[in-house]
Enzyme design. Structure first.
Site, PDB file in Angstrom:
ATOM      1  N   LYS A  24     -43.939  16.124  -3.968  1.00 48.32           N
ATOM      2  CA  LYS A  24     -43.378  15.567  -2.742  1.00 48.32           C
ATOM      3  C   LYS A  24     -42.323  16.526  -2.203  1.00 48.32           C
ATOM      4  O   LYS A  24     -41.473  17.018  -2.948  1.00 48.32           O
ATOM      5  CB  LYS A  24     -42.764  14.201  -3.041  1.00 48.32           C
ATOM      6  CG  LYS A  24     -42.272  13.433  -1.832  1.00 48.32           C
ATOM      7  CD  LYS A  24     -41.743  12.067  -2.270  1.00 48.32           C
ATOM      8  CE  LYS A  24     -41.286  11.231  -1.091  1.00 48.32           C
ATOM      9  NZ  LYS A  24     -40.780   9.905  -1.528  1.00 48.32           N
ATOM     10  N   SER A  38     -42.944   6.159   0.676  1.00 50.23           N
ATOM     11  CA  SER A  38     -42.738   7.398   1.388  1.00 50.23           C
ATOM     12  C   SER A  38     -43.417   8.608   0.738  1.00 50.23           C
ATOM     13  O   SER A  38     -43.442   9.686   1.323  1.00 50.23           O
ATOM     14  CB  SER A  38     -41.230   7.689   1.485  1.00 50.23           C
ATOM     15  OG  SER A  38     -40.648   7.869   0.202  1.00 50.23           O
ATOM     16  N   SER A  89     -41.931   3.482  -2.848  1.00 47.40           N
ATOM     17  CA  SER A  89     -42.423   4.764  -2.334  1.00 47.40           C
ATOM     18  C   SER A  89     -43.392   5.498  -3.238  1.00 47.40           C
ATOM     19  O   SER A  89     -44.041   6.443  -2.806  1.00 47.40           O
ATOM     20  CB  SER A  89     -41.239   5.679  -1.995  1.00 47.40           C
ATOM     21  OG  SER A  89     -40.548   5.183  -0.891  1.00 47.40           O
TER      22      SER A  89
END
Length: 561
Positions: free
Chosen positions: A136, A211, A235
């Site tokens: 990420k 996310s 997330s």
């Protein structure tokens, strides 16, 4: 500072250049041009496969554990595996918009080093030797951009690599791609002014979750087999569920959080965690054992010095069988928003199968009554400054505040700008702690080992609609570990005459969610559920899920088929 539009264009051009660089490798990797995205099919999983060789499919769809065994035996070289995943990640990007950059030069050089090491020393460098791992974007990678989804933060360069990535690298992995995240890092979808919207590869009308949605979409498309995400309200779990993969939200303070980019750095009221997403369940335990096996608490005094425990919580006796039944609480809904029919169907099917194994499992109904209160507490604790840092970051380039950013920033009943007073914050923290004590008392009274529940109010959300966090954020509030796993996918059986769809809602949130349901719109979307355990029972819930999967044969329908 340049206008946000120019910054976004530069970032997208950079991303495209990293894909084009594949064609300039000594042995070029060619990536197809798919043209107008609107002309692509909704389910692009098989579209991705079409452009891969049988060997590339074999490599990228192998389980991480099997892949590591093949790498150790030199069935595949690290370069073979890295190239296959670079190619599939690039194709996944074209189809779902899930990456911020590929790292071909870095990755191939690392893979060559690992192959040389294996040839010289006749053994792998470590337990992750040659395994590609995706990252990420807001987790720092030394020398690379660290913008956390804000246009105004582009150009911030990581001076060091994130603490969670170091033990993985030392264990022999290959970092080869970084993935998208939303503006503010506080959406359960993935949309930003920098890169646009990331979608699910199984239904491009739907979100990839957030996310860590870039991770979810990439892993769902098998452009990665193991990736690193973060979670403060769902997330990791939302993207895992939206893309039919596995994801673990660990207990806080088990894994290091240093060297990443985000607003609200230093807040301790709701602690974010880092954790793994993968195509296969055993890889979650592998990730945790490697990361925790490095004893990160020796350099980060905030971490709890608990090793990764390998002993069984539910041992088998060769003569009498399981020495202890797994006592599973089942929460079909949280009393605020009833999940869509496929989720209810999945829970019903799983529970029916579990009841067939009476010697293994005991099922207890769990009725939740405090979900609305939980949201009032956690939403007020997310933005102690009233959202000042988030709005300031967006204002640096006057980038538009996206609808889901505005929604989450205006969710708290308190505080309004300029934020909490110190006394307000202390009071809310005490309210959080009271909630945790009350909840653990209920858990203790039930005697359950784990809790089976939805991951969200439906399957992957329609774009722009992920406005109910209760099924994930509840567990951030009480800080319980939770693992998401695939069960099936939306299909013909979900087109029935569901009384649910015409019923009276429990409230406005429930009615709004009901209005979103349309079985045709959600076709092929993965259906996932969540298994939750009490604090520091991370190992226990993974073992329980492994036993459950083995007994009842999950997933019932693989989203990739």
């Amino acid at each position: 500072m340049a206008p946000w539009q120019e910054i976004a264009a530069e970032r997208q051009a950079h991303r495209e250049s990293t894909i084009e660089a594949l064609a300039n490798l000594p042995d070029p990797i060619k990536i197809p041009d798919f043209g107008d995205p609107s002309k692509l099919p909704l389910n692009v999983y098989k579209t991705c496969q079409y452009y891969l060789t049988p060997r590339e499919i074999e490599i990228t769809e192998a389980s991480p554990v099997a892949l590591l065994a093949q790498l150790a035996r030199s069935t595949y070289t690290a370069v073979d595996v890295t190239r296959a995943f670079l190619k599939r990640a690039a194709i996944a990007q074209k189809l779902t918009n899930c990456t911020t950059e590929l790292l071909p030069t870095l990755a191939i050089a690392r893979a060559e080093e690992l192959d040389a090491h294996l040839k010289t020393h006749k053994k792998p460098l470590g337990p992750l030797h040659g395994l590609p791992i995706s990252i990420k974007e807001h987790l720092g990678l030394k020398g690379h951009d660290l913008n956390a989804g804000f246009c105004g933060w582009v150009g911030n360069i990581a001076f060091e690599t994130a603490d969670i990535l170091k033990p993985l690298y030392d264990a022999g992995c290959v970092f080869y791609v970084r993935t998208t995240e939303p503006q503010t890092l506080m959406h359960l979808e993935t949309s930003s002014n920098l890169y646009g919207v990331t979608v699910s590869g199984f239904n491009r009308n739907l979100s990839s979750g957030g996310s860590s949605g870039g991770e979810g979409a990439l892993i769902g498309m098998r452009g990665s087999c193991l990736g690193v995400g973060t979670d403060i309200g769902g997330s990791i779990r939302s993207p895992a569920a939206s893309n039919g993969v596995y994801g673990l939200r660990p207990t806080s303070y088990r894994l290091p959080m240093g060297s990443q980019s985000a607003t609200m750095q230093g807040e301790e009221h709701i602690v974010p965690v880092v954790g793994p997403l993968s195509t296969h369940l055993p890889a979650l335990s592998l990730f945790m054992s490697v990361a925790i096996g490095s004893k990160p608490w020796l350099s980060d005094p905030m971490l709890v010095p608990i090793p990764w425990r390998e002993e069984s919580y539910f041992p088998l006796n060769a003569i009498t069988g399981r020495t202890k039944k797994i006592k599973i609480g089942v929460m079909k809904w949280d009393g605020v928003v009833m999940p869509h029919p496929p989720v209810l169907r999945a829970i019903g099917e799983v529970v029916k199968k579990l009841r067939e194994w009476k010697e293994e499992f005991e099922i207890i109904e769990w009725k939740e009554t405090q979900a609305a209160r939980a949201w009032d507490i956690i939403s007020a604790l997310y933005f102690a400054d009233g959202g000042k840092e988030e709005r300031a970051a967006m204002a640096e380039t006057s980038e538009p505040v996206l609808p889901l950013s505005e929604w989450i920033l205006t969710q708290p009943k308190v505080p309004k700008p300029p934020g909490h007073t110190m006394n307000d914050l202390w009071g809310l923290t005490l309210e959080r702690d009271d909630f945790r004590r009350e909840f653990v008392a209920r858990w203790n009274e039930s005697g359950i080992d784990c809790l089976l529940c939805p991951v969200g109010p439906g399957v992957a959300s329609r774009l722009g609609t992920a406005k109910y966090w209760g099924y994930t954020s509840f567990w951030n509030l009480v800080d319980y570990p939770a693992v998401v796993f695939p069960v099936g996918r939306v299909g013909e059986q979900d087109k029935g005459d569901w009384a649910y769809a015409r019923g009276q809602g429990a409230g406005e949130k429930d009615k709004w969610n009901m209005g979103l349901w349309d079985p045709e719109y959600y076709k092929d979307a993965p259906i996932s559920l969540q298994l939750v355990g009490r604090r520091f029972d991370d190992e226990k819930i993974l073992e329980a899920l492994n036993i459950i999967q083995g007994k009842i044969g999950l997933p019932f329908i693989d989203a990739t088929q």
